[in-house]
Design a protein around this motif. Structure first.
Motif, mmCIF file in Angstrom:
data_model
loop_
_atom_site.group_PDB
_atom_site.id
_atom_site.type_symbol
_atom_site.label_atom_id
_atom_site.label_comp_id
_atom_site.label_asym_id
_atom_site.label_seq_id
_atom_site.Cartn_x
_atom_site.Cartn_y
_atom_site.Cartn_z
ATOM 1 N N ILE A 106 0.850 -1.193 0.000
ATOM 2 C CA ILE A 106 0.000 0.000 0.000
ATOM 3 C C ILE A 106 0.886 1.243 0.000
ATOM 4 C CG2 ILE A 106 -1.712 1.294 1.353
ATOM 5 C CD1 ILE A 106 -2.503 -1.429 2.609
ATOM 6 N N ASN A 107 0.458 2.256 -0.755
ATOM 7 C CA ASN A 107 1.171 3.535 -0.707
ATOM 8 C C ASN A 107 0.178 4.689 -0.775
ATOM 9 O OD1 ASN A 107 0.680 4.299 -3.489
ATOM 10 N ND2 ASN A 107 2.253 2.827 -4.084
ATOM 11 N N THR A 108 0.680 5.898 -0.794
ATOM 12 C CA THR A 108 -0.176 7.084 -0.810
ATOM 13 C C THR A 108 -0.147 7.797 -2.162
ATOM 14 O OG1 THR A 108 1.618 8.414 0.123
ATOM 15 C CG2 THR A 108 0.023 7.478 1.684
ATOM 16 N N SER A 148 -5.244 13.121 -2.157
ATOM 17 C CA SER A 148 -4.644 12.351 -1.074
ATOM 18 C C SER A 148 -5.445 11.067 -0.887
ATOM 19 C CB SER A 148 -4.630 13.158 0.225
ATOM 20 O OG SER A 148 -5.962 13.410 0.652
ATOM 21 N N GLY A 149 -4.820 10.105 -0.258
ATOM 22 C CA GLY A 149 -5.480 8.834 -0.008
ATOM 23 C C GLY A 149 -4.475 7.701 -0.038
ATOM 24 N N PHE A 172 -7.188 2.579 6.856
ATOM 25 C CA PHE A 172 -7.241 4.030 6.725
ATOM 26 C C PHE A 172 -8.594 4.466 6.193
ATOM 27 C CE2 PHE A 172 -2.874 2.691 5.805
ATOM 28 C CZ PHE A 172 -2.181 3.389 6.776
ATOM 29 N N SER A 173 -9.143 5.533 6.755
ATOM 30 C CA SER A 173 -10.338 6.133 6.172
ATOM 31 C C SER A 173 -9.879 7.058 5.046
ATOM 32 C CB SER A 173 -11.135 6.883 7.236
ATOM 33 O OG SER A 173 -10.342 7.903 7.794
ATOM 34 N N GLY A 174 -10.836 7.552 4.299
ATOM 35 C CA GLY A 174 -10.516 8.478 3.210
ATOM 36 C C GLY A 174 -10.586 7.820 1.851
ATOM 37 N N PHE A 200 -12.656 4.870 -4.644
ATOM 38 C CA PHE A 200 -13.804 5.142 -3.785
ATOM 39 C C PHE A 200 -13.320 5.911 -2.557
ATOM 40 C CE2 PHE A 200 -12.075 1.232 -2.099
ATOM 41 C CZ PHE A 200 -12.293 1.300 -0.735
ATOM 42 N N SER A 201 -14.279 6.503 -1.853
ATOM 43 C CA SER A 201 -13.990 7.203 -0.603
ATOM 44 C C SER A 201 -14.699 6.483 0.532
ATOM 45 C CB SER A 201 -14.468 8.658 -0.665
ATOM 46 O OG SER A 201 -13.692 9.366 -1.609
#
Length: 157
Positions: free
Chosen positions: A74-76, A83-84, A113-115, A153-154
């Motif tokens: 996983i990365n950002t 962002s996410g 993580f949320s978002g 998705f958020s």
């Protein structure tokens, strides 16, 4: 089968690299990735998963036995959001597919993580596309958005 995500520590880096090689080999049938003369599929970001805090790697393991079932990275780095988080690499060993291990592992990743979230199926793989479509829909309760080869998705807290 109950599973959990086990953070990959630097001392287990070689194990993750071997699993990543299996995954890149499998994906090479549809994404055009080429093997080097040293019989390696290059992955230029691999070492960054052990030096950059915004990159996380996990083994997927069976709860009762600790058996290795696959991995998630996983990365950002997102394409559709400012962002996410993004599922950069993800693989369940073939023996454990069709047992909901992948879906459970994807959901555990999303729970971290949320978002905003993105997941990119292996280019050209209909199986990977269908997997991510189903995994996200079962998580969010609605069809996933898909654009440019990326599901997104958020998720609220």
């Amino acid at each position: 089968m109950d599973i959990f995500l086990d953070r990959v520590t630097p001392d287990k880096k070689d194990t993750l690299y071997r699993l990543l090689q299996y995954s890149l080999f499998e994906e090479s049938a549809t994404d055009g990735n080429e093997i080097t003369d040293d019989a390696i599929f290059e992955y230029k970001w691999f070492d960054r998963y052990f030096t950059e805090p915004e990159r996380l790697a996990f083994f997927i393991r069976e709860q009762n036995t600790n058996k290795l079932l696959g991995f998630a990275m996983i990365n950002t780095h997102t394409e559709h959001f400012d962002s996410g988080h993004s599922i950069a690499e993800f693989m369940v060993l073939p023996k454990y597919r069709k047992q909901h291990v992948g879906q459970k592992a994807a959901h555990l990743c999303f729970d971290l993580f949320s978002g905003n979230w993105e997941a990119s199926p292996s280019h050209g793989s209909l199986v990977a596309k269908v997997f991510w479509e189903k995994a996200i829909k079962s998580y969010t309760g609605q069809p996933a958005e898909f654009d440019g080869g990326i599901f997104y998705f958020s998720k609220s807290a």
